[in-house]
Design an enzyme around this catalytic site. Structure first.
Site, PDB file in Angstrom:
ATOM      1  N   LYS A   1    -120.592  21.650   2.663  1.00 44.34           N
ATOM      2  CA  LYS A   1    -120.383  22.471   3.869  1.00 44.34           C
ATOM      3  C   LYS A   1    -120.859  23.905   3.639  1.00 44.34           C
ATOM      4  O   LYS A   1    -120.705  24.448   2.536  1.00 44.34           O
ATOM      5  CB  LYS A   1    -118.894  22.501   4.205  1.00 44.34           C
ATOM      6  CG  LYS A   1    -118.570  23.406   5.388  1.00 44.34           C
ATOM      7  CD  LYS A   1    -117.087  23.483   5.655  1.00 44.34           C
ATOM      8  CE  LYS A   1    -116.606  24.905   5.530  1.00 44.34           C
ATOM      9  NZ  LYS A   1    -115.191  25.076   5.881  1.00 44.34           N
TER      10      LYS A   1
ATOM     11  N   LYS B   1    -120.832  21.094  12.735  1.00 41.22           N
ATOM     12  CA  LYS B   1    -119.426  21.519  12.848  1.00 41.22           C
ATOM     13  C   LYS B   1    -119.363  22.797  13.683  1.00 41.22           C
ATOM     14  O   LYS B   1    -119.438  23.909  13.145  1.00 41.22           O
ATOM     15  CB  LYS B   1    -118.837  21.747  11.448  1.00 41.22           C
ATOM     16  CG  LYS B   1    -117.407  22.244  11.464  1.00 41.22           C
ATOM     17  CD  LYS B   1    -116.735  22.104  10.110  1.00 41.22           C
ATOM     18  CE  LYS B   1    -115.372  22.765  10.134  1.00 41.22           C
ATOM     19  NZ  LYS B   1    -114.559  22.495   8.961  1.00 41.22           N
TER      20      LYS B   1
HETATM   21  P1  13P Z   1    -110.121  25.753  10.997  1.00 48.31           P
HETATM   22  O1  13P Z   1    -109.990  24.365  11.558  1.00 48.31           O
HETATM   23  O2  13P Z   1    -108.841  26.315  10.496  1.00 48.31           O
HETATM   24  O3  13P Z   1    -110.898  26.656  11.889  1.00 48.31           O
HETATM   25  O4  13P Z   1    -111.011  25.623   9.693  1.00 48.31           O
HETATM   26  C1  13P Z   1    -112.128  24.840   9.719  1.00 48.31           C
HETATM   27  C2  13P Z   1    -113.023  25.273   8.654  1.00 48.31           C
HETATM   28  O5  13P Z   1    -113.282  24.542   7.739  1.00 48.31           O
HETATM   29  C3  13P Z   1    -113.612  26.602   8.723  1.00 48.31           C
HETATM   30  O6  13P Z   1    -114.714  26.648   7.882  1.00 48.31           O
END
Ligand code: 13P
Length: 339
Positions: A136, A219
């Site tokens: 990620k 995402k």
């Molecule tokens: P949140 O769902 O708390 O926004 O976090 C997701 C995430 O991985 C941010 O990089």
């Protein structure tokens, strides 16, 4: 690059209506969240908390992949098992946050650019040997009076594309996360415009860097008004704006979208995801799932308080929130599940 490996990994993560748990908070973020919950901010407490998560009974019924922070992938449970191994044994694919965080963008005092490309090829190789099959990278876009600037968007989507290319080179699925923050008093319309612009510029960069779109997970944020905007929209309005924005900017060849929760309450994040899947089920060319951190973890963290005696109760809450998110992914959420 082996496209089939990428596709198989994505299929496995989202099989049977499952989604992703983000548990990759960086040390500064952990410090903030633990401080707010009154828990000592030590590396050992972060390890204990991550052990609580990975050993939660039944987590694999709703979670197909979990994102770890570098520190966690190197840590073990009390009985000496690597955290990534515990997840894999439960059928949950571990993945790793590989960016080095959002830093000030030189010349643009209110904006950030995510760093971490230097040495990334070597780090990715090391992570594949530790069992991580997807990665990620989070870019952060802030909305304000005269921001985001084109320079900030360009710097961030360029880095996302170069990261995605390096991942696919070693058959790792890149999660591409361009997060437009909820901070601020902007309207839902402004969030829509910025999110659409960022996504269009992102997909142009992904095309230029020859990314196999069938081998990524997007995402994004949902399209919502800023946290301090006086006009907050209904669940159905948010679902409609989000679907419209994604349909105008995300190619149908992308297999899956997994939303971040971004600071929405766990219930609201689930309601939005549910409305998207329920109201628009015939208009979504992608799997539309979740990759929540706070919207799955927060109630468990609040109950745990760093005490061994609270572990079971915290695990129950974590498991329940994960099940609720999975129900929302299928468009089968109901408020009666909140208990
Ligand atoms: P949140 O769902 O708390 O926004 O976090 C997701 C995430 O991985 C941010 O990089």
């Amino acid at each position: 690059m082996n496209s089939q490996i990428l596709k198989d990994t994505i299929d496995q993560i989202f099989a049977n209506g499952k989604g992703i748990l983000a548990m990759d908070e960086s040390t500064p973020t952990c410090e903030k969240r633990f401080e707010a919950a009154g828990i000592p901010q030590t590396s050992e407490m972060y390890r204990k908390y991550r052990e609580l998560i990975v050993t939660t009974p039944g987590l694999n019924e709703s979670i197909g992949g979990a994102i770890l922070f570098d520190e966690t992938i190197r840590q073990q449970t009390d009985d000496g098992k690597p955290m990534a191994k515990v997840l894999m044994n439960a059928g949950i694919i571990p993945r790793i946050k590989v960016d080095m965080g959002a830093k000030s963008l030189a010349g643009f005092p209110k904006e950030l650019v995510t760093e971490g490309l230097d040495g990334l090829r070597e780090r990715l190789k090391e992570y594949t040997t530790m069992g991580a099959h997807f990665a990620k990278w989070r870019a952060v876009i802030t909305i304000g009076d005269d921001i985001p600037t084109d320079a900030c968007i360009k710097a961030n989507v360029h880095a996302l594309a170069r990261y995605a290319a390096l991942c696919q080179e070693v058959d790792m699925v890149p999660i591409v996360e361009p997060e437009v923050l909820m901070d601020g008093n902007h309207s839902i319309q402004r969030c829509y415009e910025v999110t659409e612009k960022v996504l269009k510029k992102l997909f142009y960069q992904l095309y230029q860097f020859k990314i196999d779109l069938e081998g990524i997970i997007l995402k994004p944020n949902m399209v919502v008004a800023g946290k301090s905007c006086p006009i907050q929209n209904s669940i159905d309005e948010v679902a409609e704006a989000t679907v419209k924005c994604l349909r105008s900017s995300v190619p149908a060849s992308v297999p899956a979208i997994a939303f971040l929760s971004g600071g929405q309450s766990p219930q609201v994040a689930a309601e939005h995801l549910n409305a998207i899947n329920k109201n628009f089920k015939d208009r979504l060319p992608w799997i539309v799932a979740f990759s929540f951190a706070r919207a799955i973890q927060q109630p468990a963290l609040d109950v745990w308080k760093g005490e061994q005696s609270n572990v079971k109760e915290a695990q129950k809450l974590l498991s329940r929130r994960a099940k609720i998110a999975a129900a929302a992914r299928r468009g089968e959420y109901s408020s009666s599940m909140e208990g």
